[in-house]
Motif scaffolding. Structure first.
Motif, PDB file in Angstrom:
ATOM      1  N   LEU C 194     -15.250 -31.607 -30.555  1.00  0.00           N
ATOM      2  CA  LEU C 194     -16.422 -30.733 -30.599  1.00  0.00           C
ATOM      3  C   LEU C 194     -17.704 -31.484 -30.268  1.00  0.00           C
ATOM      4  O   LEU C 194     -18.611 -30.950 -29.656  1.00  0.00           O
ATOM      5  N   SER C 195     -17.767 -32.725 -30.721  1.00  0.00           N
ATOM      6  CA  SER C 195     -19.020 -33.458 -30.529  1.00  0.00           C
ATOM      7  C   SER C 195     -19.017 -34.279 -29.249  1.00  0.00           C
ATOM      8  O   SER C 195     -19.933 -35.033 -28.987  1.00  0.00           O
ATOM      9  N   ASP C 196     -17.976 -34.127 -28.441  1.00  0.00           N
ATOM     10  CA  ASP C 196     -17.906 -34.901 -27.201  1.00  0.00           C
ATOM     11  C   ASP C 196     -18.788 -34.256 -26.126  1.00  0.00           C
ATOM     12  O   ASP C 196     -18.699 -33.063 -25.880  1.00  0.00           O
ATOM     13  N   THR C 197     -19.655 -35.072 -25.525  1.00  0.00           N
ATOM     14  CA  THR C 197     -20.491 -34.507 -24.468  1.00  0.00           C
ATOM     15  C   THR C 197     -20.034 -34.937 -23.081  1.00  0.00           C
ATOM     16  O   THR C 197     -20.392 -34.307 -22.094  1.00  0.00           O
ATOM     17  N   GLY C 198     -19.257 -36.027 -23.006  1.00  0.00           N
ATOM     18  CA  GLY C 198     -18.868 -36.569 -21.696  1.00  0.00           C
ATOM     19  C   GLY C 198     -18.161 -35.552 -20.830  1.00  0.00           C
ATOM     20  O   GLY C 198     -18.628 -35.212 -19.729  1.00  0.00           O
ATOM     21  N   ALA C 199     -17.042 -35.031 -21.329  1.00  0.00           N
ATOM     22  CA  ALA C 199     -16.240 -34.118 -20.516  1.00  0.00           C
ATOM     23  C   ALA C 199     -17.001 -32.832 -20.177  1.00  0.00           C
ATOM     24  O   ALA C 199     -17.056 -32.447 -19.005  1.00  0.00           O
ATOM     25  N   PRO C 200     -17.620 -32.163 -21.154  1.00  0.00           N
ATOM     26  CA  PRO C 200     -18.323 -30.927 -20.801  1.00  0.00           C
ATOM     27  C   PRO C 200     -19.440 -31.160 -19.785  1.00  0.00           C
ATOM     28  O   PRO C 200     -19.640 -30.334 -18.887  1.00  0.00           O
ATOM     29  N   LEU C 201     -20.147 -32.276 -19.903  1.00  0.00           N
ATOM     30  CA  LEU C 201     -21.231 -32.520 -18.944  1.00  0.00           C
ATOM     31  C   LEU C 201     -20.680 -32.714 -17.546  1.00  0.00           C
ATOM     32  O   LEU C 201     -21.193 -32.171 -16.575  1.00  0.00           O
ATOM     33  N   ILE C 202     -19.623 -33.510 -17.436  1.00  0.00           N
ATOM     34  CA  ILE C 202     -19.111 -33.818 -16.105  1.00  0.00           C
ATOM     35  C   ILE C 202     -18.402 -32.616 -15.494  1.00  0.00           C
ATOM     36  O   ILE C 202     -18.513 -32.367 -14.296  1.00  0.00           O
ATOM     37  N   PHE C 203     -17.706 -31.851 -16.328  1.00  0.00           N
ATOM     38  CA  PHE C 203     -17.007 -30.695 -15.789  1.00  0.00           C
ATOM     39  C   PHE C 203     -17.832 -29.417 -15.858  1.00  0.00           C
ATOM     40  O   PHE C 203     -17.324 -28.317 -15.660  1.00  0.00           O
ATOM     41  N   GLY C 204     -19.108 -29.561 -16.180  1.00  0.00           N
ATOM     42  CA  GLY C 204     -19.999 -28.405 -16.152  1.00  0.00           C
ATOM     43  C   GLY C 204     -19.615 -27.324 -17.140  1.00  0.00           C
ATOM     44  O   GLY C 204     -19.634 -26.140 -16.812  1.00  0.00           O
ATOM     45  N   TYR C 205     -19.240 -27.697 -18.362  1.00  0.00           N
ATOM     46  CA  TYR C 205     -18.907 -26.687 -19.365  1.00  0.00           C
ATOM     47  C   TYR C 205     -19.977 -26.696 -20.439  1.00  0.00           C
ATOM     48  O   TYR C 205     -20.355 -27.752 -20.938  1.00  0.00           O
ATOM     49  N   ARG C 206     -20.476 -25.507 -20.792  1.00  0.00           N
ATOM     50  CA  ARG C 206     -21.609 -25.421 -21.697  1.00  0.00           C
ATOM     51  C   ARG C 206     -21.155 -25.435 -23.148  1.00  0.00           C
ATOM     52  O   ARG C 206     -20.949 -24.394 -23.745  1.00  0.00           O
ATOM     53  N   SER C 207     -20.972 -26.597 -23.709  1.00  0.00           N
ATOM     54  CA  SER C 207     -20.561 -26.649 -25.108  1.00  0.00           C
ATOM     55  C   SER C 207     -21.784 -26.882 -25.987  1.00  0.00           C
ATOM     56  O   SER C 207     -22.836 -27.299 -25.500  1.00  0.00           O
ATOM     57  N   ALA C 208     -21.622 -26.611 -27.260  1.00  0.00           N
ATOM     58  CA  ALA C 208     -22.761 -26.758 -28.171  1.00  0.00           C
ATOM     59  C   ALA C 208     -23.205 -28.214 -28.262  1.00  0.00           C
ATOM     60  O   ALA C 208     -24.378 -28.496 -28.496  1.00  0.00           O
ATOM     61  N   ALA C 209     -22.259 -29.138 -28.056  1.00  0.00           N
ATOM     62  CA  ALA C 209     -22.630 -30.547 -28.109  1.00  0.00           C
ATOM     63  C   ALA C 209     -23.662 -30.858 -27.023  1.00  0.00           C
ATOM     64  O   ALA C 209     -24.611 -31.611 -27.239  1.00  0.00           O
ATOM     65  N   VAL C 210     -23.470 -30.248 -25.848  1.00  0.00           N
ATOM     66  CA  VAL C 210     -24.426 -30.444 -24.760  1.00  0.00           C
ATOM     67  C   VAL C 210     -25.771 -29.844 -25.161  1.00  0.00           C
ATOM     68  O   VAL C 210     -26.834 -30.422 -24.922  1.00  0.00           O
ATOM     69  N   GLU C 211     -25.698 -28.682 -25.791  1.00  0.00           N
ATOM     70  CA  GLU C 211     -26.920 -27.998 -26.238  1.00  0.00           C
ATOM     71  C   GLU C 211     -27.679 -28.875 -27.242  1.00  0.00           C
ATOM     72  O   GLU C 211     -28.899 -29.020 -27.185  1.00  0.00           O
ATOM     73  N   ILE C 212     -26.920 -29.484 -28.161  1.00  0.00           N
ATOM     74  CA  ILE C 212     -27.545 -30.325 -29.176  1.00  0.00           C
ATOM     75  C   ILE C 212     -28.153 -31.564 -28.523  1.00  0.00           C
ATOM     76  O   ILE C 212     -29.264 -31.985 -28.845  1.00  0.00           O
ATOM     77  N   ARG C 213     -27.415 -32.126 -27.581  1.00  0.00           N
ATOM     78  CA  ARG C 213     -27.926 -33.271 -26.851  1.00  0.00           C
ATOM     79  C   ARG C 213     -29.246 -32.931 -26.155  1.00  0.00           C
ATOM     80  O   ARG C 213     -30.181 -33.719 -26.112  1.00  0.00           O
ATOM     81  N   THR C 214     -29.310 -31.697 -25.623  1.00  0.00           N
ATOM     82  CA  THR C 214     -30.531 -31.272 -24.948  1.00  0.00           C
ATOM     83  C   THR C 214     -31.694 -31.185 -25.932  1.00  0.00           C
ATOM     84  O   THR C 214     -32.792 -31.671 -25.659  1.00  0.00           O
ATOM     85  N   SER C 215     -31.430 -30.565 -27.085  1.00  0.00           N
ATOM     86  CA  SER C 215     -32.493 -30.456 -28.092  1.00  0.00           C
ATOM     87  C   SER C 215     -33.044 -31.833 -28.428  1.00  0.00           C
ATOM     88  O   SER C 215     -34.215 -32.020 -28.686  1.00  0.00           O
ATOM     89  N   PHE C 216     -32.134 -32.766 -28.386  1.00  0.00           N
ATOM     90  CA  PHE C 216     -32.414 -34.102 -28.848  1.00  0.00           C
ATOM     91  C   PHE C 216     -33.107 -34.934 -27.772  1.00  0.00           C
ATOM     92  O   PHE C 216     -34.177 -35.509 -27.994  1.00  0.00           O
ATOM     93  N   SER C 217     -32.490 -34.961 -26.588  1.00  0.00           N
ATOM     94  CA  SER C 217     -32.933 -35.897 -25.557  1.00  0.00           C
ATOM     95  C   SER C 217     -33.922 -35.290 -24.586  1.00  0.00           C
ATOM     96  O   SER C 217     -34.617 -36.010 -23.885  1.00  0.00           O
ATOM     97  N   ALA C 218     -33.967 -33.975 -24.499  1.00  0.00           N
ATOM     98  CA  ALA C 218     -34.930 -33.385 -23.568  1.00  0.00           C
ATOM     99  C   ALA C 218     -36.107 -32.786 -24.318  1.00  0.00           C
ATOM    100  O   ALA C 218     -37.239 -32.875 -23.882  1.00  0.00           O
ATOM    101  N   LEU C 219     -35.817 -32.181 -25.473  1.00  0.00           N
ATOM    102  CA  LEU C 219     -36.907 -31.555 -26.219  1.00  0.00           C
ATOM    103  C   LEU C 219     -37.415 -32.453 -27.345  1.00  0.00           C
ATOM    104  O   LEU C 219     -38.423 -32.165 -27.958  1.00  0.00           O
TER     105      LEU C 219
END
Lengths: 350, 247, 519
Positions: C194-219
């Protein structure tokens, strides 16, 4: 009995490694007189040699903490902000001015008007000396020579939205890294409405959003995409590896190419502030700009008088039509559009 | 004969179940008593209370004339009661060798190294397993495992040996050999025995008296001959019938 | 306290111990809770994007659990029940997929898919791609759980089933016996993913981990990220609670206290070939192929020497971080397992708490710890800003995995051993040292290795907490790979794999040691 001993030995060794190794004063203390802690978002392979030569010249021991690509991990910027109350870093060597500006806005940095900045163009640096820019990368279009002929190659970032590259163009996620800076610059330069239209045209042309600039380079180089938007250092890596790629300075005849200078930031209240200042002086010297130009990153010197190495793949900054941007306000603009536009845009189109 | 074990009015609950319901149970010195009871009648619990592994919420237990537990309080800890026990699953410590199993079993007595070595050798010798001293329980046959459990129990020089159906999985010949051995050792060392079993052969080879536990109470307790002559409870009657068939 | 718990005589003390250990385990997440819940939210939590991505994440977790279970359970059974050539190394090397950070596997796959002569290879993408890569990566968890559970079946159980119903019955019977623990392990894998961002980012899948990473690293909105994490963890727990409840009850029933004679691997004509074939296939698809894809571009330009320098410079630190984490995790896991060995309800409670913690993305805990450490007096730096910190946080992160392994092992401790010890007056310490600990030693070593492996691949925590001057090898690979020549990255990966293979090969000698000891 022997086997028993072996088990005991194994257990003892693990505990020794685990516990003693952890609690013993691990590395020589980072706050000693002759130490310096540098966090950097510049790629380690380029930053490390500079640190080494600084060490040799001054005898100050440099402990370099390099960043990872922020889309794949959380990144040093968060760590710097979290450590603000009692910093462990003396200097943040940023690969772009936006992160430096964020540190300033969060109160992590302090002003240092370095005398070594002489000769560096003022417009790239913070007016209050919280960050000073030197050597730069540029945002360029990379294309795959097997898929794009010489007369078809793109010339403007608007070509990303050209029908001839429909479904074959890619950019990195504009919420992160230099791509986010580029987005902010476009909003500043084109105005909000035009910038939004540009992003909308990308959607219509089925431009793929990838995780990072490195991914853009890799997937254009291996032929998955025909063109992409990335940084000069990425392009140089692909060229040095002999990949079939070419690059273009976009909009050379219009709004110009966006430059991404490095920025040196002195951390407020760092454990070795004086050494930090020395390191920043060192970074800003013309010699460092020359060294970075010679490195695999092939960074472009901001000083026009720094001589380019033989076979340098890029032009010097003074030879380029650079995009005119107010670097000091890019971070604010980015913060504004991240929430109001970029995040929803990425949500909808990724 | 003085009472080695004397229990009065033991009441013990496990969860919601009343397992011992005012149990009065006596064992005399050197007595060898079989404890009969249907499944769930409280036999194992009674042994565990005598051993000090459980406490009875009410009632008193005296061992060798000293109060060992009283109304839920343990006054003499298990290893000071002079009691050894062979468990249903033998409870051999699997990672220790035969000799180490016995040695660890002696650790509560605080003997000197030489003393315990002598005891170990003696116990292994008594049980005919001296040549297996360096083997681990997992590599022993069923009968050898029983002997090891017995050796470990006897090395303590107990006044009372409690056997909780330990001979279940053995073939007839091995079982008789082990029983024979226990009987001989009992004669030689003079300890008392409580044997929990359903098997008339075991009772007949080892015991001279018999007690019947029903619903947590001792309903019948007398010399074996008396009970055989005049069984009272249903269980005792069934037991006597089975015994006569066996003969 | 261990011993109190072990002897099960004082339930109060056991609970106190549990609460203390769980408190320590939860401590890295506490700053997160305090900091996020104490703040007035600036952005709304339940946006469309986040609700959508939460849904996607739950699909991903479920997909990974099911996929890894479907492969891991049958293979684990075959590995436990049948005799076949090269059995030990084949079983051991199934751990390899766990050792590679998921993004490396993804890059390997997408490199391969891009190769012209592999045009027929479907490009892994989206949910399917993520489930494929992460499912294969997490497969070792249900595999080893099944294998261990299969080991615990007694010879008489297996023999009687084999006599009555043949091989098919043996497989169904053991599958049913091993399923609870395998399901539990697969769930752990799903939660870890669930907390893995590598695979969803590379395969273009919108998981909540990516969303959390965004809140964190972009916002740069730590509070928002924190609330998103808590919500995600809560949801995940809600969904797995029923499975957990049923699974644990079955688990308690499946494990017998008394194992006199474990079943020996059986030579079966067909299955003795199916087993190694399946294991090899999974290894090839899960590790060899993506590694080839990763290293393919580097074949022309190997940089082994440069990579070797990096490896030698980081080996010590890597060993300290991962070894320290392993020791800490297994120590706590053993305490927890012993304290709950008598109570199924206790086990359920503990696992629920631990799984909740496991669902938290590691970055949040790491940043939280970093913040707390900043506010703490410098005298506490040995605890909060040292190598120990990294090891501690990594160890606590993977505590749940070690706990499941140790709980399983302690189920084999017979209560009558303790009774015998009490009757003989064996002191608790001595009983623990002479019987309990040696009995658990195999499980302890396996858990140590497992945590070491998982801790090595947790780059986020290590990167955010490592003291300046200390760098672990996986973090080095990670930082190098952003822009280095592919030759260097590939050479580093190859050397890393080589180290791991050597470590596993050394570990493969352990079972031989143990079997000789118990023989």
């Amino acid at each position: 009995m022997k086997r028993h001993l072996l088990t005991l030995y194994l257990a003892a060794e693990l505990i020794a490694v685990g516990v003693l190794g952890c609690s013993s004063p691990s590395s020589p203390s980072s706050s000693g007189a002759n130490n310096l802690v540098v966090y950097t978002s510049v790629d380690e392979v380029f930053a490390e040699p500079i640190g080494k030569t600084f060490e040799q010249e001054t005898g100050i021991r440099v402990q370099l903490v390099p960043d990872t690509e922020e889309t794949k991990s959380t990144g040093l910027l968060n760590r710097l902000i979290a450590e603000k109350g009692r910093p462990r870093a003396d200097v943040f060597w940023s690969g772009d001015p936006v992160r430096a500006a964020i540190l300033k806005s969060k109160g992590v940095s302090t002003a240092y008007p370095s005398a070594a900045a002489e000769g560096l163009p003022r417009e790239f640096s913070d007016a209050e000396h919280h960050w000073i820019s030197f050597s730069a990368r540029a945002r360029v279009l990379i294309y795959n020579k097997d898929l794009v002929s010489e007369n078809q190659k793109p010339t403007s970032i608007r070509d990303l939205a050209d029908p001839r590259f429909k479904g074959k163009a890619c950019i990195a996620n504009p919420l992160f890294g230099t791509t986010s800076m580029h987005a902010s610059a476009l909003f500043q330069s084109l105005g909000d409405d035009d910038a939004k239209k540009f992003f909308q045209s990308l959607v219509e042309n089925k431009v793929k959003i990838l995780s990072s600039n490195g991914e853009v380079r890799r997937r254009v180089a291996n032929g998955e995409f025909a063109i992409g938007l990335t940084d000069t250092d990425d392009v140089n890596v692909a060229i040095e590896e002999g990949k079939p790629v070419g690059f273009v300075y976009p909009d050379a005849d219009q709004m110009g190419t966006l430059m991404i200078p490095n920025a040196a930031v002195l951390i407020a209240g760092g454990p070795n502030g004086e050494n930090g200042k020395k390191f920043i002086d060192y970074l800003l010297r013309p010699e460092t700009e020359a060294a970075l130009a010679r490195s695999e990153a092939a960074q472009m010197p901001l000083r026009s008088e720094v001589e380019l190495p033989a076979g340098f793949p890029f032009k010097s900054v003074s030879q380029l039509r650079t995009m005119s941007v107010d670097y000091g306000t890019l971070a604010e603009k980015l913060e504004e559009i991240s929430d109001s536009f970029l995040k929803p845009w990425v949500d909808e189109n990724q | 004969m003085t009472a080695l074990v004397r229990s009065r009015g033991l009441i013990c609950r496990l969860g919601n179940q009343l397992v011992l319901n005012g149990t009065d149970f006596d064992v005399a010195d050197h007595e060898s008593i079989a404890l009969l009871g249907s499944s769930g009648s409280g036999k194992s619990t009674l042994l565990r209370v005598i051993a000090g592994l459980e406490t009875a919420r009410q009632g008193e237990l005296a061992i060798d004339g000293k109060v060992a537990s009283h109304d839920g309080r343990i006054l003499i800890p298990p290893h000071r009661r002079g009691i050894a026990m062979m468990f249903q699953d033998l409870a051999l410590w699997p990672n220790l060798t035969v000799a180490e199993n016995v040695r660890l079993g002696l650790s509560g007595l605080r003997l000197s190294r030489d003393q315990s070595q002598a005891r170990i050798e003696h116990a292994l010798d008594l049980c005919d397993i001296s040549e297996l001293a360096d083997r681990r329980p997992g590599t022993l046959s069923g009968g050898q495992q029983q002997r090891l459990a017995l050796a470990r129990a006897l090395a303590m020089r107990p006044k009372l040996l409690m056997l909780d159906e330990p001979l279940g999985g053995l073939d007839l010949i091995t079982k008789q050999a082990v029983l024979q051995q226990i009987a001989e050792l009992k004669a030689e060392l003079g300890f008392a025995v409580i044997l929990v079993t359903h098997d008339p052969v075991e009772v007949y080879s080892l015991c001279n008296s018999l007690a019947v536990l029903e619903n947590g109470r001792i309903v019948e307790q007398a010399a074996l001959d008396e009970i055989v002559a005049n069984p009272q409870s249903a269980l005792a009657k069934a037991f006597v019938r089975a015994m006569q068939c066996g003969e | 306290m261990t011993l109190m718990a072990q002897h099960g005589s004082k339930p109060m003390l056991r609970w106190v111990l549990l609460v203390i250990v769980l408190g320590i385990a939860a401590s890295p997440a506490l700053p997160l809770v305090v900091l996020t819940l104490g703040q007035e939210p600036t952005r709304s939590l339940w946006t469309d994007a986040f609700s959508k991505s939460t849904g996607s994440t739950l699909y991903l977790g479920a997909g990974v659990s099911v996929f890894s279970l479907v492969i891991g359970l049958p293979l684990g059974l075959l590995a436990a029940l049948y005799r076949f050539p090269a059995r030990r190394p084949l079983i051991l090397f199934q751990a390899l997929p766990l050792l590679l950070p998921s993004f490396l596997l993804c890059i390997g796959w997408s490199n391969l898919a891009a190769a012209k002569w592999l045009w027929w290879l479907p490009t892994p993408d989206g949910l399917a791609g993520c489930v494929f890569v992460l499912g294969l990566q997490m497969m070792p968890l249900p595999f080893f759980a099944t294998w261990a559970a299969g080991h615990n079946l007694t010879a008489s159980q297996i023999d009687s089933v084999r006599l009555h119903g043949g091989e098919r019955s043996v497989l169904t019977f053991s599958a049913r016996a091993c399923a609870p623990v395998a399901i539990l392990a697969a769930l752990l894998g799903g939660i870890l993913s669930l907390s893995d961002t590598g695979a969803p980012l590379i395969f273009g899948y919108r998981s909540a981990a990516v969303e959390i990473r965004t809140s964190f690293s972009a916002l740069f909105d730590y509070e928002l990220a924190g609330r998103q994490c808590l919500l995600l963890a809560g949801l995940a727990l809600l969904l797995i609670a029923p499975v957990l409840f049923v699974g644990l009850r079955l688990l308690a029933a499946a494990v017998l206290a008394r194992q006199t004679r474990p079943a020996m691997p059986y030579p079966h004509r067909a299955l003795s070939w199916v087993a190694p074939g399946g294991l090899l296939l999974v290894l090839i698809v899960g590790v060899v192929v993506p590694t080839l894809g990763l290293c393919w571009p580097a074949a022309e330009n190997p940089m082994i020497e440069r990579a070797a320098t990096k490896v030698t410079a980081t080996a010590g630190t890597t060993l300290i971080f991962t070894g320290g984490a392993a020791v800490i995790a297994v120590l706590f896991a053993t305490l927890i397992a012993l304290a709950t060995s008598a109570s199924a309800r206790g086990r359920l409670f503990v696992l629920a708490v631990l799984l909740l913690l496991l669902a938290m993305p590691p970055a949040l805990a790491a940043i939280g710890v970093s913040r707390i450490a900043t506010g703490a007096p410098p005298q506490l730096d040995w605890l909060m800003r040292s190598r120990l910190t990294v090891a501690l946080i990594l160890g606590l992160r993977f505590l749940p995995v070690a706990t499941v392994a140790m709980m399983f092992a302690t189920c084999g401790l017979s209560p009558s051993w303790r009774d015998a010890a009490r009757i003989h007056g064996v002191s608790r310490v001595r009983m623990f040292v002479r019987v309990t600990l040696p009995y658990l030693s195999f499980a302890i070593v396996v858990s140590l290795l497992l945590v070491m492996v998982l801790a090595a691949t947790d780059i986020t925590t290590t990167h955010l907490l490592q003291p300046p001057g200390d760098q672990s090898l996986p973090v080095a690979i990670f930082t190098v790979m952003a822009n280095s020549p592919e030759g260097l990255v590939a050479s580093l990966c190859l050397l890393y794999l080589l180290c791991v293979v050597l470590l596993l090969a050394a570990a493969s000698q352990l079972p031989r040691l143990w079997s000789r000891r118990s023989a």
